[in-house]
Motif scaffolding. Structure first.
Motif, PDB file in Angstrom:
ATOM      1  N   ARG A 171      53.938  23.159  81.287  1.00  0.00           N
ATOM      2  CA  ARG A 171      54.077  24.540  81.735  1.00  0.00           C
ATOM      3  C   ARG A 171      52.740  25.118  82.194  1.00  0.00           C
ATOM      4  NH1 ARG A 171      58.793  27.043  80.050  1.00  0.00           N
ATOM      5  NH2 ARG A 171      58.054  28.719  81.408  1.00  0.00           N
ATOM      6  N   LEU A 172      51.653  24.699  81.545  1.00  0.00           N
ATOM      7  CA  LEU A 172      50.340  25.215  81.930  1.00  0.00           C
ATOM      8  C   LEU A 172      49.978  24.791  83.343  1.00  0.00           C
ATOM      9  CD1 LEU A 172      47.762  26.704  81.149  1.00  0.00           C
ATOM     10  CD2 LEU A 172      46.891  24.556  80.186  1.00  0.00           C
ATOM     11  N   SER A 173      50.139  23.502  83.651  1.00  0.00           N
ATOM     12  CA  SER A 173      49.824  23.018  84.995  1.00  0.00           C
ATOM     13  C   SER A 173      50.744  23.648  86.037  1.00  0.00           C
ATOM     14  CB  SER A 173      49.943  21.488  85.037  1.00  0.00           C
ATOM     15  OG  SER A 173      49.711  20.995  86.335  1.00  0.00           O
ATOM     16  N   GLU A 267      50.049  33.787  86.380  1.00  0.00           N
ATOM     17  CA  GLU A 267      48.676  33.711  85.877  1.00  0.00           C
ATOM     18  C   GLU A 267      48.605  34.197  84.432  1.00  0.00           C
ATOM     19  OE1 GLU A 267      46.359  35.946  88.590  1.00  0.00           O
ATOM     20  OE2 GLU A 267      46.325  34.392  90.142  1.00  0.00           O
ATOM     21  N   ARG A 268      49.305  35.281  84.130  1.00  0.00           N
ATOM     22  CA  ARG A 268      49.322  35.780  82.755  1.00  0.00           C
ATOM     23  C   ARG A 268      49.997  34.771  81.826  1.00  0.00           C
ATOM     24  NH1 ARG A 268      51.302  42.008  84.081  1.00  0.00           N
ATOM     25  NH2 ARG A 268      49.333  42.714  85.039  1.00  0.00           N
ATOM     26  N   GLU A 269      51.071  34.160  82.307  1.00  0.00           N
ATOM     27  CA  GLU A 269      51.741  33.135  81.503  1.00  0.00           C
ATOM     28  C   GLU A 269      50.821  31.948  81.254  1.00  0.00           C
ATOM     29  OE1 GLU A 269      55.641  30.152  81.743  1.00  0.00           O
ATOM     30  OE2 GLU A 269      55.335  31.721  83.242  1.00  0.00           O
ATOM     31  N   ALA A 275      45.866  29.977  75.725  1.00  0.00           N
ATOM     32  CA  ALA A 275      45.431  30.517  74.433  1.00  0.00           C
ATOM     33  C   ALA A 275      46.183  29.860  73.283  1.00  0.00           C
ATOM     34  CB  ALA A 275      45.634  32.029  74.407  1.00  0.00           C
ATOM     35  N   VAL A 276      47.479  29.598  73.473  1.00  0.00           N
ATOM     36  CA  VAL A 276      48.270  28.936  72.432  1.00  0.00           C
ATOM     37  C   VAL A 276      47.771  27.507  72.208  1.00  0.00           C
ATOM     38  CG1 VAL A 276      50.560  28.057  71.845  1.00  0.00           C
ATOM     39  CG2 VAL A 276      50.304  30.352  72.804  1.00  0.00           C
ATOM     40  N   PHE A 281      44.843  23.632  68.971  1.00  0.00           N
ATOM     41  CA  PHE A 281      43.887  22.527  69.001  1.00  0.00           C
ATOM     42  C   PHE A 281      42.772  22.714  67.983  1.00  0.00           C
ATOM     43  CE2 PHE A 281      39.841  20.864  70.606  1.00  0.00           C
ATOM     44  CZ  PHE A 281      40.146  19.524  70.738  1.00  0.00           C
ATOM     45  N   GLU A 282      42.285  23.932  67.840  1.00  0.00           N
ATOM     46  CA  GLU A 282      41.139  24.170  66.959  1.00  0.00           C
ATOM     47  C   GLU A 282      41.425  23.772  65.507  1.00  0.00           C
ATOM     48  OE1 GLU A 282      40.043  28.208  67.533  1.00  0.00           O
ATOM     49  OE2 GLU A 282      39.364  27.909  69.593  1.00  0.00           O
ATOM     50  N   PRO A 283      42.512  24.257  64.862  1.00  0.00           N
ATOM     51  CA  PRO A 283      42.748  23.812  63.474  1.00  0.00           C
ATOM     52  C   PRO A 283      43.054  22.328  63.373  1.00  0.00           C
ATOM     53  CG  PRO A 283      44.590  25.118  64.295  1.00  0.00           C
ATOM     54  CD  PRO A 283      43.496  25.260  65.289  1.00  0.00           C
ATOM     55  N   LEU A 284      43.684  21.744  64.387  1.00  0.00           N
ATOM     56  CA  LEU A 284      43.939  20.303  64.348  1.00  0.00           C
ATOM     57  C   LEU A 284      42.636  19.516  64.371  1.00  0.00           C
ATOM     58  CD1 LEU A 284      47.028  19.877  66.728  1.00  0.00           C
ATOM     59  CD2 LEU A 284      46.968  19.701  64.236  1.00  0.00           C
ATOM     60  N   MET A 285      41.700  19.934  65.205  1.00  0.00           N
ATOM     61  CA  MET A 285      40.412  19.246  65.259  1.00  0.00           C
ATOM     62  C   MET A 285      39.636  19.425  63.963  1.00  0.00           C
ATOM     63  SD  MET A 285      38.325  17.312  66.735  1.00  0.00           S
ATOM     64  CE  MET A 285      39.183  17.157  68.301  1.00  0.00           C
ATOM     65  N   ILE A 286      39.669  20.635  63.401  1.00  0.00           N
ATOM     66  CA  ILE A 286      38.994  20.861  62.126  1.00  0.00           C
ATOM     67  C   ILE A 286      39.636  20.014  61.032  1.00  0.00           C
ATOM     68  CG2 ILE A 286      38.519  22.592  60.350  1.00  0.00           C
ATOM     69  CD1 ILE A 286      38.300  24.666  62.581  1.00  0.00           C
ATOM     70  N   PHE A 287      40.967  19.958  61.016  1.00  0.00           N
ATOM     71  CA  PHE A 287      41.663  19.120  60.031  1.00  0.00           C
ATOM     72  C   PHE A 287      41.289  17.648  60.215  1.00  0.00           C
ATOM     73  CE2 PHE A 287      45.331  16.413  59.049  1.00  0.00           C
ATOM     74  CZ  PHE A 287      45.483  16.678  57.700  1.00  0.00           C
TER      75      PHE A 287
END
Length: 332
Positions: A171-173, A267-269, A275-276, A281-287
């Motif tokens: 969906r992002l692409s 663009e907003r989507e 952001a999602v 990704f951030e908590p997964l990488m920290i984990f």
């Protein structure tokens, strides 16, 4: 940079020279395709023909500003995940290459069998220390091979198709490419460019080859008499919001405005989905990094917890005393 600024000044001087010699502004811009894309030249040419060059240039300026703003927001959102990934990799390499060998070396003089986890960790550490450069060279070669293959039509199409099918990037692409296409088409149609030419020109700003192929098919169908909304809906790859707003624009005669509104929504989507993805990704990488560190610590502590099967306490601390230069905190 300085080189880019010099190129812009040189190109602008060339355009000015063409206009001073009696040519049109669009003709001067076409001489420098690296600086002025088909979007700019086609819009300016249409504006010159219809006598609305001022409004066309204003819309192009707004488009450039909006596109740069979107790129900056995306780059800003990706800075922290990239830094986090690099730091995580460096931490793991540092632990495996420097910490593990020095700490585990204490147990070499015991002559006892170490736990399986510790043995595996020692082998991995030895491989990184002795053959780490091989891993780096292999990764560099693989990156070069992948970069070369991705430029070939077949592998490139397969990779772009994978991006559209992979859930985290699908969906992002689609949103990013479609919003860019819709905004470009809106400017071209609003500038007076014919619909077929607008579709073909807007396809040039789409990075995904699958979506670009869908636009080429759409242009052929529209040329044969089909409506733009129905052709976009039949291609399946475009989001429903685009086809619905295009249908509304065709029925109301405000296609360029509906395309611009759909571009803003997409663009907003895209920003929301990015952001999602980043927030997940951030908590997964920290984990992940803490899991790796925990495994390394366990590999080091297991022999200590299993001292009754390795050596006696006095012998163990005697071994540590003989290694005091290695740690730097033991005072004789």
């Amino acid at each position: 940079g300085l080189v880019g600024s010099e190129m812009c000044i040189r190109d602008s001087s060339g355009v000015r020279a063409t206009v001073m010699e009696g040519g049109t502004l669009a003709d001067g811009m076409r001489q420098f395709p690296r600086a002025f894309s088909e979007l700019y030249t086609a819009s300016v040419a249409a504006g010159e023909q219809t006598g609305h060059l001022e409004s066309v240039l204003e819309r192009l300026a707004d488009y450039t500003e909006a596109r740069q703003g979107l790129q900056q927001r995306i780059s800003t959102a990706l800075v922290y995940p990239v830094i986090l990934t690099m730091v995580s990799i460096l931490i793991v390499i540092g632990l495996m290459a420097y910490v593990v060998p020095k700490v585990v070396q204490v147990f070499d003089d015991t002559g006892q069998t170490l736990p399986q986890l510790t043995q595996v960790m020692i082998k991995i550490s030895d491989f990184i220390v002795n053959h780490g450069y091989i891993v780096v060279m292999v990764l560099v070669v693989l990156a070069m091979v992948f970069s070369a293959m991705i430029r070939m039509p077949g592998p490139q199409m397969a990779f772009h198709r994978f991006i559209l099918r992979f859930p985290p990037t699908r969906r992002l692409s689609t949103s990013l490419n479609t919003s860019r296409m819709a905004r470009t088409m809106s400017i071209l149609i609003g500038s007076g460019v014919p619909l077929i030419s607008a579709i073909r020109s807007s396809a040039e700003v789409v990075n995904n080859k699958v979506l670009r192929k869908g636009l080429d098919v759409t242009a052929e169908e529209v040329q044969q008499g089909a409506s733009l909304s129905r052709s976009l809906a039949r291609s399946i790859v475009f989001p429903p919001i685009l086809t619905q707003m295009v249908a509304s624009g065709e029925s109301s005669g405000l296609l360029d405005e509906m395309l611009e509104n759909s571009a803003t929504s997409l663009e907003r989507e895209a920003e929301a989905r990015l952001a999602v993805v980043v927030s997940v990704f951030e908590p997964l990488m920290i984990f992940f990094i803490w899991s790796v560190v925990l495994i390394i610590v366990m590999a080091i502590l297991l022999p200590i917890f299993d001292l009754n099967q390795l050596v006696s306490y006095p012998e163990f601390f005697t071994v540590i005393r003989t290694r005091h230069e290695m740690f730097g905190f033991w005072s004789c």
